[in-house]
Design a protein around this motif. Sequence first.
Motif, PDB file in Angstrom:
ATOM      1  N   GLU A 176       0.857  -1.176   0.000  1.00 16.61           N
ATOM      2  CA  GLU A 176       0.000   0.000   0.000  1.00 16.61           C
ATOM      3  C   GLU A 176       0.904   1.240   0.000  1.00 16.61           C
ATOM      4  O   GLU A 176       1.944   1.254   0.674  1.00 16.61           O
ATOM      5  CB  GLU A 176      -0.897   0.006   1.235  1.00 16.61           C
ATOM      6  CG  GLU A 176      -1.875  -1.152   1.291  1.00 16.61           C
ATOM      7  CD  GLU A 176      -2.882  -1.087   0.166  1.00 16.61           C
ATOM      8  OE1 GLU A 176      -3.415   0.007  -0.097  1.00 16.61           O
ATOM      9  OE2 GLU A 176      -3.119  -2.135  -0.466  1.00 16.61           O
ATOM     10  N   VAL A 177       0.501   2.277  -0.735  1.00 12.35           N
ATOM     11  CA  VAL A 177       1.359   3.456  -0.885  1.00 12.35           C
ATOM     12  C   VAL A 177       0.551   4.727  -0.719  1.00 12.35           C
ATOM     13  O   VAL A 177      -0.506   4.895  -1.354  1.00 12.35           O
ATOM     14  CB  VAL A 177       2.066   3.479  -2.259  1.00 12.35           C
ATOM     15  CG1 VAL A 177       2.927   4.735  -2.390  1.00 12.35           C
ATOM     16  CG2 VAL A 177       2.926   2.236  -2.454  1.00 12.35           C
ATOM     17  N   THR A 178       1.059   5.630   0.100  1.00  7.94           N
ATOM     18  CA  THR A 178       0.544   6.989   0.201  1.00  7.94           C
ATOM     19  C   THR A 178       1.677   7.956  -0.076  1.00  7.94           C
ATOM     20  O   THR A 178       2.763   7.833   0.505  1.00  7.94           O
ATOM     21  CB  THR A 178      -0.028   7.276   1.604  1.00  7.94           C
ATOM     22  OG1 THR A 178      -1.118   6.386   1.860  1.00  7.94           O
ATOM     23  CG2 THR A 178      -0.512   8.712   1.715  1.00  7.94           C
ATOM     24  N   VAL A 179       1.439   8.899  -0.975  1.00  5.87           N
ATOM     25  CA  VAL A 179       2.424   9.941  -1.297  1.00  5.87           C
ATOM     26  C   VAL A 179       1.946  11.251  -0.696  1.00  5.87           C
ATOM     27  O   VAL A 179       0.809  11.685  -0.942  1.00  5.87           O
ATOM     28  CB  VAL A 179       2.613  10.099  -2.818  1.00  5.87           C
ATOM     29  CG1 VAL A 179       3.562  11.255  -3.120  1.00  5.87           C
ATOM     30  CG2 VAL A 179       3.140   8.802  -3.428  1.00  5.87           C
ATOM     31  N   ILE A 180       2.804  11.876   0.086  1.00  3.12           N
ATOM     32  CA  ILE A 180       2.486  13.163   0.720  1.00  3.12           C
ATOM     33  C   ILE A 180       3.323  14.241   0.045  1.00  3.12           C
ATOM     34  O   ILE A 180       4.558  14.184   0.057  1.00  3.12           O
ATOM     35  CB  ILE A 180       2.761  13.097   2.231  1.00  3.12           C
ATOM     36  CG1 ILE A 180       1.821  12.068   2.865  1.00  3.12           C
ATOM     37  CG2 ILE A 180       2.566  14.470   2.871  1.00  3.12           C
ATOM     38  CD1 ILE A 180       2.077  11.801   4.316  1.00  3.12           C
ATOM     39  N   GLU A 181       2.645  15.193  -0.562  1.00  3.26           N
ATOM     40  CA  GLU A 181       3.305  16.202  -1.382  1.00  3.26           C
ATOM     41  C   GLU A 181       2.744  17.588  -1.047  1.00  3.26           C
ATOM     42  O   GLU A 181       1.532  17.789  -1.051  1.00  3.26           O
ATOM     43  CB  GLU A 181       3.092  15.878  -2.863  1.00  3.26           C
ATOM     44  CG  GLU A 181       3.440  16.975  -3.839  1.00  3.26           C
ATOM     45  CD  GLU A 181       4.886  17.442  -3.725  1.00  3.26           C
ATOM     46  OE1 GLU A 181       5.079  18.671  -3.606  1.00  3.26           O
ATOM     47  OE2 GLU A 181       5.796  16.585  -3.733  1.00  3.26           O
ATOM     48  N   GLN A 182       3.637  18.527  -0.791  1.00  4.37           N
ATOM     49  CA  GLN A 182       3.197  19.861  -0.364  1.00  4.37           C
ATOM     50  C   GLN A 182       2.549  20.665  -1.490  1.00  4.37           C
ATOM     51  O   GLN A 182       1.760  21.563  -1.230  1.00  4.37           O
ATOM     52  CB  GLN A 182       4.384  20.644   0.190  1.00  4.37           C
ATOM     53  CG  GLN A 182       5.493  20.894  -0.812  1.00  4.37           C
ATOM     54  CD  GLN A 182       6.607  21.739  -0.238  1.00  4.37           C
ATOM     55  OE1 GLN A 182       6.358  22.729   0.423  1.00  4.37           O
ATOM     56  NE2 GLN A 182       7.841  21.326  -0.484  1.00  4.37           N
ATOM     57  N   HIS A 183       2.875  20.344  -2.750  1.00  5.20           N
ATOM     58  CA  HIS A 183       2.290  21.071  -3.875  1.00  5.20           C
ATOM     59  C   HIS A 183       0.952  20.449  -4.281  1.00  5.20           C
ATOM     60  O   HIS A 183       0.602  19.354  -3.837  1.00  5.20           O
ATOM     61  CB  HIS A 183       3.273  21.070  -5.054  1.00  5.20           C
ATOM     62  CG  HIS A 183       4.485  21.900  -4.808  1.00  5.20           C
ATOM     63  ND1 HIS A 183       5.743  21.348  -4.616  1.00  5.20           N
ATOM     64  CD2 HIS A 183       4.651  23.235  -4.683  1.00  5.20           C
ATOM     65  CE1 HIS A 183       6.623  22.311  -4.404  1.00  5.20           C
ATOM     66  NE2 HIS A 183       5.981  23.470  -4.444  1.00  5.20           N
ATOM     67  N   PRO A 184       0.194  21.108  -5.180  1.00  5.33           N
ATOM     68  CA  PRO A 184      -1.127  20.595  -5.548  1.00  5.33           C
ATOM     69  C   PRO A 184      -1.117  19.411  -6.507  1.00  5.33           C
ATOM     70  O   PRO A 184      -2.165  18.798  -6.724  1.00  5.33           O
ATOM     71  CB  PRO A 184      -1.818  21.809  -6.185  1.00  5.33           C
ATOM     72  CG  PRO A 184      -0.716  22.712  -6.612  1.00  5.33           C
ATOM     73  CD  PRO A 184       0.399  22.504  -5.648  1.00  5.33           C
ATOM     74  N   THR A 185       0.033  19.097  -7.106  1.00  2.00           N
ATOM     75  CA  THR A 185       0.153  17.918  -7.971  1.00  2.00           C
ATOM     76  C   THR A 185       1.547  17.335  -7.768  1.00  2.00           C
ATOM     77  O   THR A 185       2.463  18.026  -7.308  1.00  2.00           O
ATOM     78  CB  THR A 185       0.004  18.262  -9.471  1.00  2.00           C
ATOM     79  OG1 THR A 185       1.093  19.104  -9.885  1.00  2.00           O
ATOM     80  CG2 THR A 185      -1.321  18.936  -9.763  1.00  2.00           C
ATOM     81  N   PRO A 186       1.736  16.056  -8.132  1.00  2.00           N
ATOM     82  CA  PRO A 186       3.101  15.551  -8.156  1.00  2.00           C
ATOM     83  C   PRO A 186       3.900  16.252  -9.253  1.00  2.00           C
ATOM     84  O   PRO A 186       3.319  16.756 -10.226  1.00  2.00           O
ATOM     85  CB  PRO A 186       2.921  14.061  -8.477  1.00  2.00           C
ATOM     86  CG  PRO A 186       1.614  13.973  -9.169  1.00  2.00           C
ATOM     87  CD  PRO A 186       0.757  15.047  -8.562  1.00  2.00           C
ATOM     88  N   LEU A 187       5.191  16.322  -9.082  1.00  2.05           N
ATOM     89  CA  LEU A 187       6.085  16.934 -10.077  1.00  2.05           C
ATOM     90  C   LEU A 187       5.654  18.347 -10.451  1.00  2.05           C
ATOM     91  O   LEU A 187       5.852  18.799 -11.575  1.00  2.05           O
ATOM     92  CB  LEU A 187       6.165  16.053 -11.324  1.00  2.05           C
ATOM     93  CG  LEU A 187       6.868  14.715 -11.103  1.00  2.05           C
ATOM     94  CD1 LEU A 187       6.598  13.764 -12.260  1.00  2.05           C
ATOM     95  CD2 LEU A 187       8.371  14.914 -10.932  1.00  2.05           C
ATOM     96  N   HIS A 188       5.084  19.033  -9.490  1.00  2.51           N
ATOM     97  CA  HIS A 188       4.536  20.365  -9.771  1.00  2.51           C
ATOM     98  C   HIS A 188       5.638  21.332 -10.205  1.00  2.51           C
ATOM     99  O   HIS A 188       5.450  22.124 -11.139  1.00  2.51           O
ATOM    100  CB  HIS A 188       3.825  20.897  -8.527  1.00  2.51           C
ATOM    101  CG  HIS A 188       2.956  22.079  -8.786  1.00  2.51           C
ATOM    102  ND1 HIS A 188       3.395  23.373  -8.672  1.00  2.51           N
ATOM    103  CD2 HIS A 188       1.649  22.155  -9.166  1.00  2.51           C
ATOM    104  CE1 HIS A 188       2.420  24.202  -8.960  1.00  2.51           C
ATOM    105  NE2 HIS A 188       1.347  23.504  -9.265  1.00  2.51           N
ATOM    106  N   SER A 189       6.791  21.269  -9.543  1.00  2.00           N
ATOM    107  CA  SER A 189       7.880  22.184  -9.879  1.00  2.00           C
ATOM    108  C   SER A 189       8.529  21.819 -11.201  1.00  2.00           C
ATOM    109  O   SER A 189       9.070  22.695 -11.892  1.00  2.00           O
ATOM    110  CB  SER A 189       8.933  22.177  -8.764  1.00  2.00           C
ATOM    111  OG  SER A 189       8.387  22.646  -7.556  1.00  2.00           O
TER     112      SER A 189
END
Length: 420
Positions: A176-189
Amino acid sequence: MVDAHRTFVIVGGGLAGAKAAETLRAEGFTGRVILIGDERDHPYERPPLSKGYLFGTTGRADLLAHEPAWYTGAGIELHLGQPAVRLDRAARAVELGDGTRIHYDALLLATGAEPRRLDVPGTDLAGVHHLRRLAHADRLRGTLAGLGRDNGHLVVAGGGWIGLEVAAVARTYGAEVTVIEQHPTPLHSALGPELGAVLADLHGEHGVRFRFGTRITEIVGQDSQVLAVRTEDGDEHPAHAVLAAVGAVPRVSLARAAGLELAEEPVGGVVVDTSLRTGDPHVYAAGDVAALHHPLFDTRLRVEHWANALNGGPAAARAMLGREVVYDRVPYFFSDQYDTSMEYSGWAPPGSYDEVVVRGDLGKREFVAFWLSGGRVLAGLNMNVREVTGPVQELVRSGREVDRERLADPSVPLEAVAAG
C-alpha cells in the motif's frame, strides 16, 4: 604504459567520474589517473536504483559503468571506500581519510549529491529510508518485498521523480502506498499542474493515494519501528516504512572548505564556466555538483540527472587536457513508471513559460508536451511516444519561434517544425 610525469585526480566514484577517466585514456592521456570514491562499489549508474534494480529485474553487475578489470587494464588507480577529506589547492593535493596525500596537476570534482533529510521527529527510526546509493536500494528492496507480502504500507514524502518511481515499484510488489506532497500535484515544480495531473491520474489508477498541500511533521514509532506519520493538516497516516524523497543537495563540503566559489541557493553547487572549470584553473567540476551558467538558457543551472553525468564527465576530461570545450547540452532525463515511459528535454521551471502545447492524447498518455515562452520551446516531454528526443532537443536548442498549430499537429513531423 602510464607515464607518471602528470597526475589527474578524480574525486567521486560515480558515473561522471568513471566516464571522465575513460575519456582521459581515450583522448590519449598517458599520465596517472587516480579515481577516489567513498563507496566500496566500483562506479555504477544510479537510475536503475529506483526502477529495475529496486524491483529485482536488473542485476548488480548490470549497473557498473565498467567491468572492474577495465580499470586495471586502463591503468586507472582506484581508491574505493576512502573519502577525500581535504583539498589543499595551494599544494595541489588531496588528503584522504586515512591521511594519504595525493598530488594532482588537474583535479575533477565529481562528488555528486546526497538525499535531503526530513527535519522532523522520528527520522532516526529504522523504517525511514533514503535512496541514492546501492546500499540504500538493497535495504529498500528488502523492505518493499516484505511490505508486499504482508500488505504493509509505505508512505513516500515527496512527489518528485524518485518518489513516484519508488511508489510504482512498491505497488508492483503489492505494498500500500501513500504519497504526501506539499504542492497541488506531483512533479509540480518540474512539470507544472497541467502534466502533474497526468501523473497523479496514472498513479491513482494503480492504487496510490495522494495527500496534496501538506507535509510530514512527525514520524511515529515504537521500539525503533515506524507506525504512522502525522502531517501539518492534523491527519495521521498508517505506515510501516517511510521513504524521504524530498530532493537532493550537492556535496560541496570539500569545495567549500577549499574556498571554491559556490552558487547561491536554490541552485547550489560548485560554480563552473562553460568548460566546467572552477575559479581555480587546476580544478574542474562535473555532474550533480557542477553549477554551470548554461549558454542556451542564459542562467546558472545544476542538473541532477544521468545524462549530465554521462556527458559532463567526458566534457570536463577534455577540458582538463586543454581541449576547447563549451558544455551546452540540452538537459535530459527519463523515467519509467509502471508501463509508462517518459523523456524530458530542456528546462522550464515555474514562471519561465506562458503556455503548454500538447501534441497527441493526454487521456491515453500518448503525447508530446511542449513548454513555450513567447513562442519559443523551452522544454518537451514525450510520454509513450518513441524516438522524438532528437527533434525535441533541436526545437529547444534553436530558440526559434514556432508555429503552434504545426507543433500540436501529429501529422506534421517534428523535424519539419524544428526546421521552421
